[in-house]
Design a protein around this motif. Structure first.
Motif, PDB file in Angstrom:
ATOM      1  N   SER A 237       0.837  -1.196   0.000  1.00 15.37           N
ATOM      2  CA  SER A 237       0.000   0.000   0.000  1.00 15.37           C
ATOM      3  C   SER A 237       0.869   1.242   0.000  1.00 15.37           C
ATOM      4  CB  SER A 237      -0.922   0.021   1.234  1.00 15.37           C
ATOM      5  OG  SER A 237      -1.772  -1.101   1.251  1.00 15.37           O
ATOM      6  N   THR A 254      -2.628  -1.596  -3.182  1.00 16.51           N
ATOM      7  CA  THR A 254      -2.536  -2.132  -4.545  1.00 16.51           C
ATOM      8  C   THR A 254      -3.324  -3.427  -4.697  1.00 16.51           C
ATOM      9  OG1 THR A 254      -0.553  -3.439  -4.056  1.00 16.51           O
ATOM     10  CG2 THR A 254      -0.227  -1.144  -4.771  1.00 16.51           C
ATOM     11  N   ARG A 280       1.475   7.208  -7.569  1.00 17.29           N
ATOM     12  CA  ARG A 280       0.773   6.038  -8.113  1.00 17.29           C
ATOM     13  C   ARG A 280       1.676   4.817  -8.038  1.00 17.29           C
ATOM     14  NH1 ARG A 280      -0.947   9.173 -13.545  1.00 17.29           N
ATOM     15  NH2 ARG A 280       0.795  10.460 -12.837  1.00 17.29           N
ATOM     16  N   SER A 282       1.971   0.285  -8.861  1.00 12.95           N
ATOM     17  CA  SER A 282       1.495  -1.017  -9.336  1.00 12.95           C
ATOM     18  C   SER A 282       2.557  -2.060  -9.054  1.00 12.95           C
ATOM     19  CB  SER A 282       1.198  -0.994 -10.839  1.00 12.95           C
ATOM     20  OG  SER A 282       0.015  -0.272 -11.127  1.00 12.95           O
ATOM     21  N   TRP A 294      -3.089   1.806 -13.080  1.00 12.38           N
ATOM     22  CA  TRP A 294      -2.487   1.906 -11.758  1.00 12.38           C
ATOM     23  C   TRP A 294      -3.399   1.261 -10.716  1.00 12.38           C
ATOM     24  CZ3 TRP A 294       2.404   3.233 -11.615  1.00 12.38           C
ATOM     25  CH2 TRP A 294       2.929   4.045 -12.617  1.00 12.38           C
ATOM     26  N   GLN A 295      -2.798   0.492  -9.825  1.00 11.90           N
ATOM     27  CA  GLN A 295      -3.573  -0.165  -8.772  1.00 11.90           C
ATOM     28  C   GLN A 295      -3.875   0.774  -7.612  1.00 11.90           C
ATOM     29  OE1 GLN A 295      -0.605  -3.080  -8.186  1.00 11.90           O
ATOM     30  NE2 GLN A 295      -1.464  -4.564  -9.633  1.00 11.90           N
ATOM     31  N   ALA A 296      -3.040   1.751  -7.372  1.00  8.18           N
ATOM     32  CA  ALA A 296      -3.259   2.759  -6.332  1.00  8.18           C
ATOM     33  C   ALA A 296      -2.899   4.123  -6.913  1.00  8.18           C
ATOM     34  CB  ALA A 296      -2.419   2.469  -5.094  1.00  8.18           C
TER      35      ALA A 296
END
Length: 614
Positions: A237, A254, A280, A282, A294-296
């Motif tokens: 995270s 993520t 950001r 990943s 992007w996951q976050a």
């Protein structure tokens, strides 16, 4: 292997592979380290290299391609070198070595090595890249500096080092289970990097602690950074270390969980928008397909002055964390993220009827000519709170001299003589302090009109460098008579010959910055310097010398108020012994606003004599 006995010793074999992309141009050489046994010298006839799509395929001997390297000379270190063309530079290769004799019989596999793909260049160019293959185990890689547990300051250099992995390749790792430790890239310019993408691989031998990477780190000035990390077996995270918090389009996580010994590829991108940092991230399994989005995607919940900083790695409570194939690329900012300021603004009420037309404007005021030094006029003269010049006593700053030019040495001067003042009351006035007994001051607590935002300008001529660990005070404004610091503004010269500004809040929390360059000691007693400090609330503190910014920070700047203070010019408010200024002081000015850099330049160009700052 039949026909001969094996050597009992293990031999290290390094194959330096200069890989040529099949499409056209040459790629950067990549290397991999192998360890293998080979037969007695009478049977050694050559080396074959096998490669496949995975380590499991190589170990099982399935779908492998063989390249005969022939009879390679082995030096006294057991090193073999070969150049092998034809590898695709965008994928990983898992390779092993086998020796063969004159009858073509081959030895067992060596350890399996990995020839890593070269990351695709992103943005406008690579700032840094390192795969650690050029280092021996236990080395400290160039420009990587470790910080002590739970601190920003440099610590034990052995907290992080290069480590050899089971496949023979090298990585950066943390061999000990220390608490909250970091290593930071201290390469030239790294502290000023902004708008970049940090990528690489990471892996953990156990999940008992935490591990990850950091970006925009303010090491060694402060514990400020953004971190992509896991805690135990929780997903990786994003988080922030510093004032404020992160806001995210969806979540800071993520969603990617670690596995013991499982390598993950990571990407962390930092850009700037609307006075905020956008971060950001990943992750995906090494050898797998990167996620399409992007996951976050997070950003600062409030504007953040810190817009640049170093990359780093992080480990806590767990040994055996590893990082490899690290790379930093410049990227272009791409605006605000989804979810930022998405609430539509309220519909404004209908406008009122138009007012009657205003009367004609008055004629513009006459244009004020620039100062006599030929510099462009500065614009903050109306915000000047105090201006002190020997024998002039404008606004009674420090009550140091009587208006007529005589010395007022009752409570304000300390052993000061009339002969210490040169041309008092004139445009060329200055005071010369002996550094032993003389200083000026006002020891009655009183407000000075400067609170959380201010500018301090001083013209000084140092004639002495203080002893190690000491500082000479040109100016000290402090809310306490005692040694404690409260709402303090101090301009000093340190033992390295550098000017510095120190400020504190009402509780005594202190922040100081120091000039990057020292003064010319060959000109002690003769050279004048204009030193300017500018504080803009809690967002920034800057220091200028002779019109040039020499230090600044946006981190840890304390809040101040116009608290009643006492003053000393040429010394420290409390117990000046050993801290008294030696040399000349020509003028000191205080503004209750921040001077712009152009105004600082204009003041410097105007000189320290002959300019009425009012």
């Amino acid at each position: 292997m039949g026909g001969g006995t094996r050597r009992a010793a293990w031999l290290v074999v390094s194959i330096a592979l200069a890989l040529i992309a099949t499409s056209s141009a040459s790629a950067a050489p990549r290397s991999v380290l192998f360890v293998y046994r080979y037969p007695s010298s009478g049977n050694y006839a050559g080396v074959a290299l096998y490669y496949g799509a995975s380590a499991a395929a190589v170990n099982a001997g399935m779908n492998l391609t063989r390249i005969d390297l022939g009879l390679r000379p082995v030096d006294s270190q057991g090193l073999v070198n070969a150049m092998i063309p034809g590898f695709d530079d965008t994928r990983d290769y898992f390779v092993t070595l086998r020796c063969y004799d004159s009858s073509g019989r081959e030895s067992d596999n060596s350890t399996v090595g990995v020839i890593q793909a070269t990351a695709v260049t992103q943005g406008s160019g690579a700032l840094y890249q390192e795969n650690f293959e050029s280092y021996r185990p236990g080395a400290d890689p160039d420009a990587w500096l470790d910080s002590a547990s739970r601190a920003a300051a440099p610590g034990d250099a052995a907290l992080f080092e290069t480590m050899q992995l089971p496949d023979g390749s090298m990585a950066f790792g943390s061999p000990a289970a220390s608490i909250d430790i970091h290593s930071h890239l201290d390469a030239t310019g790294a502290a000023a990097w902004n708008s970049y993408e940090y990528s690489g691989r990471l892996e953990s031998d156990s999940l008992g602690g935490s591990a990850g990477v950091t970006v925009l780190s303010r090491y060694p000035d402060a514990q400020f950074y953004y971190r992509l990390a896991r805690s135990a077996s929780e997903p990786y995270s994003l988080a922030k270390r510093g004032d404020g918090a992160l806001a995210c389009a969806t979540t800071a996580s993520t969603g990617v969980t670690p596995t013991v010994g499982g390598w993950l590829r990571f990407r962390v991108r930092v850009t700037r928008f609307d006075g905020r940092n956008r971060v950001r991230a990943s992750l995906w399994p090494d050898g797998g397909t990167p996620p399409s989005a992007w996951q976050a995607d997070c950003w600062d919940s409030t504007p953040e002055a810190n817009a640049s900083g170093r990359i780093g790695v992080y480990s806590s409570f767990s040994a055996g964390n590893h990082w490899d194939d690290l790379r930093v690329d410049l990227v272009a900012g791409d605006g605000a993220p989804p979810g930022y300021a998405t609430t539509p603004p309220p519909v404004p009420p209908p406008p009122p009827p138009p007012p009657p037309p205003p009367p004609p404007p008055p004629p513009p005021p006459p244009i004020t000519p620039p100062p006599s030094g030929g510099a462009a006029a500065y614009t903050s003269a109306d915000q000047l709170e105090h201006w002190w010049r020997p024998g002039w006593d404008v606004d009674d700053l420090g009550r140091d001299f009587a208006p007529g030019g005589g010395v007022d040495a009752s409570e304000d001067g300390k052993a000061l003589k009339s002969t210490d003042v040169s041309q008092g009351g004139s445009a060329n006035a200055e005071v010369d302090l002996d550094g032993s007994t003389e200083s000026l001051g006002n020891f009655t607590l009183r407000p000075y009109g400067v609170g959380d935002t201010w500018s301090l300008v001083a013209w000084v001529r140092p004639a002495k460098i203080p002893a190690a660990g000491k500082r000479l005070y040109a100016f000290d404004l402090n809310g306490k008579h005692a040694v404690a610091s409260q709402s303090r503004i101090s301009l000093v010269l340190d033992s390295t010959g550098r000017f510095a500004i120190e400020v504190s809040d009402s509780a005594g929390s202190t922040r100081a910055i120091t000039a990057s360059n020292a003064i010319n000691t060959a000109q002690l007693g003769s050279a004048w310097y204009q030193v300017v400090a500018v504080k803009t609330a809690k967002s920034s503190l800057a220091l200028y010398v002779n019109g040039v910014q020499v230090a600044s920070t946006g981190v840890g700047v304390p809040a101040q108020t116009d608290a009643p203070r006492v003053l000393r010019i040429g010394g420290r408010v409390y117990d000046s012994a050993g801290f008294l200024w030696k040399g000349g002081i020509a003028s000191i000015a205080l503004w209750h606003s921040p001077l712009r850099s152009a105004e600082v330049t204009a003041l410097y160009a105007s000189g320290n004599r002959g300019v009425d700052l009012r």
